[in-house]
Design a protein around this motif. Structure first.
Motif, PDB file in Angstrom:
ATOM      1  N   PRO A  48     -45.192  -3.755 -13.265  1.00 51.66           N
ATOM      2  CA  PRO A  48     -46.298  -4.285 -12.451  1.00 51.66           C
ATOM      3  C   PRO A  48     -47.496  -3.338 -12.322  1.00 51.66           C
ATOM      4  CG  PRO A  48     -44.200  -4.764 -11.412  1.00 51.66           C
ATOM      5  CD  PRO A  48     -43.894  -3.873 -12.575  1.00 51.66           C
ATOM      6  N   SER A  49     -47.266  -2.037 -12.496  1.00 50.83           N
ATOM      7  CA  SER A  49     -48.369  -1.076 -12.390  1.00 50.83           C
ATOM      8  C   SER A  49     -49.380  -1.225 -13.524  1.00 50.83           C
ATOM      9  CB  SER A  49     -47.822   0.356 -12.386  1.00 50.83           C
ATOM     10  OG  SER A  49     -47.164   0.647 -13.615  1.00 50.83           O
ATOM     11  N   LEU A  50     -49.023  -2.012 -14.551  1.00 52.00           N
ATOM     12  CA  LEU A  50     -49.950  -2.250 -15.659  1.00 52.00           C
ATOM     13  C   LEU A  50     -51.050  -3.232 -15.278  1.00 52.00           C
ATOM     14  CD1 LEU A  50     -47.203  -2.441 -18.389  1.00 52.00           C
ATOM     15  CD2 LEU A  50     -49.097  -0.799 -18.420  1.00 52.00           C
ATOM     16  N   ASN A  51     -50.848  -3.971 -14.183  1.00 54.55           N
ATOM     17  CA  ASN A  51     -51.883  -4.872 -13.684  1.00 54.55           C
ATOM     18  C   ASN A  51     -52.971  -4.084 -12.972  1.00 54.55           C
ATOM     19  OD1 ASN A  51     -49.442  -6.577 -14.066  1.00 54.55           O
ATOM     20  ND2 ASN A  51     -50.783  -8.180 -13.272  1.00 54.55           N
ATOM     21  N   VAL A  52     -54.202  -4.586 -12.994  1.00 52.02           N
ATOM     22  CA  VAL A  52     -55.282  -3.983 -12.216  1.00 52.02           C
ATOM     23  C   VAL A  52     -54.933  -4.111 -10.740  1.00 52.02           C
ATOM     24  CG1 VAL A  52     -57.721  -4.127 -11.580  1.00 52.02           C
ATOM     25  CG2 VAL A  52     -57.028  -4.486 -13.963  1.00 52.02           C
ATOM     26  N   ASP A  53     -54.980  -2.997 -10.020  1.00 51.36           N
ATOM     27  CA  ASP A  53     -54.599  -2.961  -8.613  1.00 51.36           C
ATOM     28  C   ASP A  53     -55.600  -3.759  -7.773  1.00 51.36           C
ATOM     29  OD1 ASP A  53     -53.983  -2.232  -5.933  1.00 51.36           O
ATOM     30  OD2 ASP A  53     -53.116  -0.350  -6.651  1.00 51.36           O
ATOM     31  N   LYS A  54     -55.086  -4.662  -6.952  1.00 49.99           N
ATOM     32  CA  LYS A  54     -55.967  -5.524  -6.160  1.00 49.99           C
ATOM     33  C   LYS A  54     -56.716  -4.776  -5.065  1.00 49.99           C
ATOM     34  CE  LYS A  54     -54.030 -10.075  -7.014  1.00 49.99           C
ATOM     35  NZ  LYS A  54     -53.601 -11.359  -6.419  1.00 49.99           N
ATOM     36  N   LYS A  55     -56.346  -3.526  -4.829  1.00 51.94           N
ATOM     37  CA  LYS A  55     -57.103  -2.759  -3.828  1.00 51.94           C
ATOM     38  C   LYS A  55     -58.536  -2.500  -4.291  1.00 51.94           C
ATOM     39  CE  LYS A  55     -55.882   1.958  -5.303  1.00 51.94           C
ATOM     40  NZ  LYS A  55     -55.118   3.172  -4.953  1.00 51.94           N
ATOM     41  N   TYR A  56     -58.751  -2.592  -5.612  1.00 51.97           N
ATOM     42  CA  TYR A  56     -60.096  -2.388  -6.148  1.00 51.97           C
ATOM     43  C   TYR A  56     -60.930  -3.669  -6.147  1.00 51.97           C
ATOM     44  CZ  TYR A  56     -58.186   1.985  -7.972  1.00 51.97           C
ATOM     45  OH  TYR A  56     -57.590   3.219  -8.072  1.00 51.97           O
ATOM     46  N   ILE A  57     -60.255  -4.795  -6.035  1.00 51.15           N
ATOM     47  CA  ILE A  57     -60.963  -6.056  -6.243  1.00 51.15           C
ATOM     48  C   ILE A  57     -60.715  -7.101  -5.158  1.00 51.15           C
ATOM     49  CG2 ILE A  57     -61.265  -5.953  -8.732  1.00 51.15           C
ATOM     50  CD1 ILE A  57     -58.563  -7.156  -9.100  1.00 51.15           C
ATOM     51  N   GLY A  58     -59.780  -6.845  -4.251  1.00 54.40           N
ATOM     52  CA  GLY A  58     -59.456  -7.827  -3.231  1.00 54.40           C
ATOM     53  C   GLY A  58     -58.689  -8.981  -3.857  1.00 54.40           C
ATOM     54  N   ASN A  59     -58.856 -10.153  -3.327  1.00 54.67           N
ATOM     55  CA  ASN A  59     -58.154 -11.343  -3.830  1.00 54.67           C
ATOM     56  C   ASN A  59     -58.984 -11.978  -4.936  1.00 54.67           C
ATOM     57  OD1 ASN A  59     -56.647 -13.580  -4.256  1.00 54.67           O
ATOM     58  ND2 ASN A  59     -56.836 -14.427  -2.194  1.00 54.67           N
ATOM     59  N   LEU A  60     -58.416 -12.031  -6.139  1.00 52.53           N
ATOM     60  CA  LEU A  60     -59.131 -12.598  -7.284  1.00 52.53           C
ATOM     61  C   LEU A  60     -59.081 -14.121  -7.299  1.00 52.53           C
ATOM     62  CD1 LEU A  60     -58.097 -10.184 -10.142  1.00 52.53           C
ATOM     63  CD2 LEU A  60     -60.366 -10.493  -9.228  1.00 52.53           C
ATOM     64  N   ASP A  61     -58.165 -14.704  -6.593  1.00 51.02           N
ATOM     65  CA  ASP A  61     -57.962 -16.156  -6.683  1.00 51.02           C
ATOM     66  C   ASP A  61     -59.027 -16.919  -5.895  1.00 51.02           C
ATOM     67  OD1 ASP A  61     -55.683 -15.687  -8.203  1.00 51.02           O
ATOM     68  OD2 ASP A  61     -54.468 -15.417  -6.376  1.00 51.02           O
TER      69      ASP A  61
END
Length: 284
Positions: free
Chosen positions: A271-284
Protein backbone atom coordinates in the motif's frame (compact mmCIF):
# COMPACT_ATOMS: atom_id res chain seq x y z
CA UNK A 1 -5.63 11.40 -50.02
CA UNK A 2 -2.25 9.79 -49.29
CA UNK A 3 0.21 12.56 -50.17
CA UNK A 4 0.64 15.99 -51.82
CA UNK A 5 3.91 16.95 -53.50
CA UNK A 6 5.16 20.53 -53.66
CA UNK A 7 4.67 22.44 -56.93
CA UNK A 8 6.79 21.56 -59.98
CA UNK A 9 8.81 24.81 -59.89
CA UNK A 10 10.53 23.66 -56.69
CA UNK A 11 14.17 23.24 -57.66
CA UNK A 12 16.06 23.50 -54.37
CA UNK A 13 18.26 20.51 -53.59
CA UNK A 14 17.39 19.16 -50.15
CA UNK A 15 20.15 16.98 -48.67
CA UNK A 16 17.86 15.71 -45.90
CA UNK A 17 16.12 12.45 -46.79
CA UNK A 18 13.18 10.90 -45.02
CA UNK A 19 9.60 9.71 -45.36
CA UNK A 20 8.38 13.26 -46.07
CA UNK A 21 10.42 13.64 -49.28
CA UNK A 22 9.62 12.09 -52.63
CA UNK A 23 12.10 9.90 -54.50
CA UNK A 24 12.96 13.03 -56.49
CA UNK A 25 13.84 14.97 -53.34
CA UNK A 26 10.72 17.12 -53.16
CA UNK A 27 8.93 17.74 -49.82
CA UNK A 28 5.51 16.09 -49.62
CA UNK A 29 2.51 16.17 -47.33
CA UNK A 30 1.76 12.60 -46.24
CA UNK A 31 -1.13 11.03 -44.31
CA UNK A 32 0.43 10.51 -40.90
CA UNK A 33 0.04 9.97 -37.20
CA UNK A 34 1.13 13.08 -35.30
CA UNK A 35 1.82 13.55 -31.59
CA UNK A 36 2.16 17.01 -30.03
CA UNK A 37 3.44 17.05 -26.44
CA UNK A 38 4.00 19.75 -23.83
CA UNK A 39 6.24 19.21 -20.81
CA UNK A 40 4.42 20.22 -17.64
CA UNK A 41 6.26 22.82 -15.53
CA UNK A 42 9.15 23.18 -17.99
CA UNK A 43 9.28 26.99 -17.88
CA UNK A 44 9.25 27.07 -14.08
CA UNK A 45 11.95 24.41 -13.91
CA UNK A 46 14.26 26.28 -16.30
CA UNK A 47 13.84 29.59 -14.46
CA UNK A 48 14.26 27.92 -11.07
CA UNK A 49 17.44 26.17 -12.18
CA UNK A 50 19.00 29.52 -13.10
CA UNK A 51 17.92 31.08 -9.78
CA UNK A 52 19.29 28.11 -7.81
CA UNK A 53 22.57 27.96 -9.70
CA UNK A 54 22.02 24.47 -11.18
CA UNK A 55 21.17 25.46 -14.76
CA UNK A 56 23.99 23.25 -16.11
CA UNK A 57 22.60 20.18 -14.34
CA UNK A 58 19.01 20.83 -15.42
CA UNK A 59 20.06 21.41 -19.02
CA UNK A 60 22.19 18.24 -18.98
CA UNK A 61 19.32 16.14 -17.65
CA UNK A 62 16.91 17.50 -20.25
CA UNK A 63 19.37 17.14 -23.12
CA UNK A 64 20.19 13.52 -22.27
CA UNK A 65 16.54 12.58 -21.74
CA UNK A 66 15.44 13.98 -25.11
CA UNK A 67 18.36 12.60 -27.11
CA UNK A 68 18.00 9.14 -25.61
CA UNK A 69 14.34 9.38 -26.48
CA UNK A 70 15.12 10.30 -30.09
CA UNK A 71 17.62 7.43 -30.37
CA UNK A 72 15.07 4.95 -29.05
CA UNK A 73 12.61 6.06 -31.76
CA UNK A 74 15.09 6.11 -34.63
CA UNK A 75 14.34 2.55 -35.66
CA UNK A 76 17.53 1.12 -34.14
CA UNK A 77 16.11 0.07 -30.79
CA UNK A 78 12.49 -0.74 -31.55
CA UNK A 79 12.55 -3.26 -34.40
CA UNK A 80 10.75 -5.78 -32.19
CA UNK A 81 7.72 -4.51 -30.31
CA UNK A 82 6.34 -6.52 -27.40
CA UNK A 83 2.81 -5.95 -26.21
CA UNK A 84 0.17 -7.97 -24.47
CA UNK A 85 -1.09 -8.72 -27.97
CA UNK A 86 2.15 -10.31 -29.17
CA UNK A 87 5.21 -9.39 -31.28
CA UNK A 88 5.65 -7.60 -34.59
CA UNK A 89 8.99 -7.50 -36.38
CA UNK A 90 8.49 -4.03 -37.83
CA UNK A 91 10.77 -1.01 -37.61
CA UNK A 92 8.87 2.12 -36.56
CA UNK A 93 10.98 5.13 -37.52
CA UNK A 94 9.61 8.43 -36.18
CA UNK A 95 10.49 11.98 -37.14
CA UNK A 96 11.07 13.99 -33.94
CA UNK A 97 11.30 17.77 -33.49
CA UNK A 98 11.91 19.56 -30.18
CA UNK A 99 11.44 23.25 -29.43
CA UNK A 100 11.17 24.90 -26.01
CA UNK A 101 8.84 22.73 -23.90
CA UNK A 102 7.18 21.11 -26.94
CA UNK A 103 7.91 17.87 -28.74
CA UNK A 104 6.39 16.81 -32.06
CA UNK A 105 6.48 13.25 -33.43
CA UNK A 106 5.35 12.19 -36.88
CA UNK A 107 5.20 8.98 -38.87
CA UNK A 108 3.44 8.22 -42.18
CA UNK A 109 0.40 6.07 -41.46
CA UNK A 110 1.25 3.82 -44.41
CA UNK A 111 4.22 2.51 -42.37
CA UNK A 112 1.87 1.21 -39.70
CA UNK A 113 -1.70 0.84 -40.91
CA UNK A 114 -4.75 1.18 -38.68
CA UNK A 115 -4.67 -2.56 -37.94
CA UNK A 116 -1.35 -2.04 -36.17
CA UNK A 117 -2.19 1.24 -34.45
CA UNK A 118 -1.34 -0.45 -31.14
CA UNK A 119 2.32 -0.06 -32.17
CA UNK A 120 1.80 3.70 -32.02
CA UNK A 121 0.35 3.50 -28.52
CA UNK A 122 3.22 1.22 -27.45
CA UNK A 123 5.83 3.71 -28.66
CA UNK A 124 4.13 6.85 -27.38
CA UNK A 125 3.20 5.38 -24.00
CA UNK A 126 6.84 4.29 -23.62
CA UNK A 127 7.95 7.86 -24.40
CA UNK A 128 5.60 9.20 -21.73
CA UNK A 129 6.68 6.52 -19.24
CA UNK A 130 10.42 7.14 -19.67
CA UNK A 131 10.01 10.92 -19.44
CA UNK A 132 7.82 10.61 -16.33
CA UNK A 133 10.45 8.52 -14.51
CA UNK A 134 12.95 11.32 -15.21
CA UNK A 135 10.55 13.87 -13.73
CA UNK A 136 9.14 15.20 -17.01
CA UNK A 137 5.36 14.82 -16.95
CA UNK A 138 3.67 15.58 -20.26
CA UNK A 139 0.28 16.19 -21.81
CA UNK A 140 -0.43 15.75 -25.47
CA UNK A 141 -2.65 14.75 -28.35
CA UNK A 142 -2.45 12.14 -31.12
CA UNK A 143 -4.10 12.92 -34.44
CA UNK A 144 -4.13 11.69 -38.04
CA UNK A 145 -4.01 13.70 -41.25
CA UNK A 146 -1.66 15.31 -43.73
CA UNK A 147 1.76 16.20 -42.35
CA UNK A 148 5.20 17.30 -43.49
CA UNK A 149 8.11 16.98 -41.11
CA UNK A 150 11.90 17.02 -41.16
CA UNK A 151 14.66 18.20 -38.81
CA UNK A 152 13.73 21.87 -39.37
CA UNK A 153 10.06 22.18 -40.33
CA UNK A 154 6.76 20.64 -39.28
CA UNK A 155 3.57 21.58 -41.15
CA UNK A 156 0.06 20.33 -41.80
CA UNK A 157 -3.46 19.84 -40.47
CA UNK A 158 -2.37 16.82 -38.43
CA UNK A 159 -0.08 19.11 -36.42
CA UNK A 160 -2.88 21.66 -35.90
CA UNK A 161 -5.26 18.95 -34.70
CA UNK A 162 -2.68 17.40 -32.36
CA UNK A 163 -1.86 20.82 -30.88
CA UNK A 164 -5.58 21.51 -30.36
CA UNK A 165 -5.94 18.22 -28.47
CA UNK A 166 -2.94 19.03 -26.27
CA UNK A 167 -3.91 22.63 -25.50
CA UNK A 168 -7.69 22.32 -25.04
CA UNK A 169 -8.69 18.68 -24.45
CA UNK A 170 -5.86 16.98 -22.54
CA UNK A 171 -5.78 19.58 -19.67
CA UNK A 172 -4.01 17.13 -17.32
CA UNK A 173 -0.73 15.23 -17.84
CA UNK A 174 -2.32 12.72 -20.19
CA UNK A 175 -2.05 12.03 -23.92
CA UNK A 176 -5.46 11.93 -25.61
CA UNK A 177 -6.68 10.64 -28.97
CA UNK A 178 -8.50 12.43 -31.78
CA UNK A 179 -12.11 11.40 -32.44
CA UNK A 180 -11.30 9.18 -35.42
CA UNK A 181 -8.93 7.12 -33.28
CA UNK A 182 -11.15 6.67 -30.21
CA UNK A 183 -13.02 3.73 -31.74
CA UNK A 184 -9.85 1.66 -31.21
CA UNK A 185 -10.68 1.64 -27.48
CA UNK A 186 -11.15 -0.78 -25.67
CA UNK A 187 -9.20 -3.20 -27.87
CA UNK A 188 -5.81 -1.61 -27.13
CA UNK A 189 -4.23 -2.53 -23.74
CA UNK A 190 -2.49 0.86 -23.56
CA UNK A 191 -5.70 2.89 -23.77
CA UNK A 192 -7.97 3.95 -20.89
CA UNK A 193 -11.22 5.87 -20.55
CA UNK A 194 -11.06 8.70 -18.01
CA UNK A 195 -13.95 9.72 -15.74
CA UNK A 196 -14.82 12.53 -18.20
CA UNK A 197 -15.05 10.04 -21.09
CA UNK A 198 -11.72 11.03 -22.65
CA UNK A 199 -9.59 8.19 -24.06
CA UNK A 200 -5.94 8.51 -23.02
CA UNK A 201 -2.72 6.48 -22.88
CA UNK A 202 -2.21 4.25 -19.85
CA UNK A 203 1.57 4.74 -19.81
CA UNK A 204 2.22 3.05 -16.46
CA UNK A 205 1.40 -0.27 -18.14
CA UNK A 206 4.99 -0.09 -19.38
CA UNK A 207 6.01 -1.13 -15.87
CA UNK A 208 4.56 -4.56 -16.73
CA UNK A 209 6.80 -6.93 -18.67
CA UNK A 210 6.36 -10.50 -19.82
CA UNK A 211 7.95 -12.91 -17.34
CA UNK A 212 7.20 -16.62 -17.88
CA UNK A 213 8.38 -17.64 -14.39
CA UNK A 214 5.77 -15.52 -12.63
CA UNK A 215 2.35 -16.85 -11.64
CA UNK A 216 0.37 -15.01 -14.34
CA UNK A 217 3.19 -14.63 -16.86
CA UNK A 218 3.81 -10.97 -16.07
CA UNK A 219 6.19 -9.09 -13.78
CA UNK A 220 5.60 -5.54 -12.54
CA UNK A 221 8.50 -3.21 -11.82
CA UNK A 222 7.22 -1.76 -8.57
CA UNK A 223 10.52 0.11 -8.06
CA UNK A 224 9.72 2.23 -11.13
CA UNK A 225 6.17 2.77 -9.86
CA UNK A 226 7.62 3.92 -6.54
CA UNK A 227 9.85 6.47 -8.32
CA UNK A 228 6.69 7.72 -10.05
CA UNK A 229 4.97 8.07 -6.63
CA UNK A 230 7.90 9.96 -5.10
CA UNK A 231 8.01 12.43 -7.99
CA UNK A 232 4.27 13.09 -7.76
CA UNK A 233 4.38 13.64 -3.99
CA UNK A 234 7.33 16.01 -4.45
CA UNK A 235 5.36 18.10 -6.95
CA UNK A 236 2.23 18.08 -4.78
CA UNK A 237 4.27 19.53 -1.90
CA UNK A 238 6.04 22.00 -4.18
CA UNK A 239 2.78 23.36 -5.62
CA UNK A 240 0.64 23.06 -2.50
CA UNK A 241 -0.35 26.75 -2.75
CA UNK A 242 -0.75 26.90 -6.54
CA UNK A 243 -4.24 25.44 -7.15
CA UNK A 244 -4.13 25.46 -10.96
CA UNK A 245 -0.83 23.56 -11.16
CA UNK A 246 -1.63 21.38 -8.15
CA UNK A 247 -4.85 20.15 -9.79
CA UNK A 248 -2.78 18.58 -12.57
CA UNK A 249 -0.69 16.62 -10.09
CA UNK A 250 -3.83 15.62 -8.18
CA UNK A 251 -5.10 14.07 -11.43
CA UNK A 252 -1.75 12.32 -11.79
CA UNK A 253 -2.00 10.99 -8.23
CA UNK A 254 -5.48 9.67 -8.99
CA UNK A 255 -4.17 7.91 -12.11
CA UNK A 256 -1.18 6.48 -10.20
CA UNK A 257 -3.34 5.13 -7.39
CA UNK A 258 -5.85 3.64 -9.83
CA UNK A 259 -3.00 1.79 -11.52
CA UNK A 260 -1.78 0.46 -8.17
CA UNK A 261 -5.29 -0.64 -7.21
CA UNK A 262 -5.71 -2.52 -10.50
CA UNK A 263 -2.47 -4.41 -9.95
CA UNK A 264 -2.44 -4.85 -6.18
CA UNK A 265 -2.72 -8.63 -6.53
CA UNK A 266 0.63 -8.80 -8.32
CA UNK A 267 3.73 -9.92 -6.47
CA UNK A 268 5.53 -7.37 -4.22
CA UNK A 269 2.72 -4.81 -4.13
CA UNK A 270 2.50 -2.78 -0.91
CA UNK A 271 0.00 0.00 0.00
CA UNK A 272 2.92 2.41 0.50
CA UNK A 273 3.32 2.43 -3.29
CA UNK A 274 0.16 4.54 -3.53
CA UNK A 275 0.42 8.33 -3.35
CA UNK A 276 -0.23 9.23 0.29
CA UNK A 277 -3.57 11.02 0.70
CA UNK A 278 -2.05 13.36 3.26
CA UNK A 279 -0.63 15.27 0.29
CA UNK A 280 -3.87 15.46 -1.63
CA UNK A 281 -6.81 14.96 0.74
CA UNK A 282 -9.76 13.00 -0.64
CA UNK A 283 -9.37 12.39 -4.38
CA UNK A 284 -12.87 11.01 -4.85
Amino acid sequence: MDEIEIEDDWDEVVPYKGPYYSSGGKPILVDSYCLFMDILGYSQAVKKSVENGNAREEFGNFYKAIYRLKDSLSGKDNAVMLTKGGRDNITVDWEVLTFSDNLVFGIPSIQIGIDRFYMITVDISRIQYELALKGYFVRGGISTGLLFMDHRIVYGPALIDAHHLESTIAVYPRIVLSKNLRDLYPGDPFLMRDSDGTIFLDYLENACTEYPDSIDGWWLDWSAVDIHRILIEKRLKEFAYHPRIRSKYCWLARYHNAFCDRHKDMEDYHPSLNVDKKYIGNLD
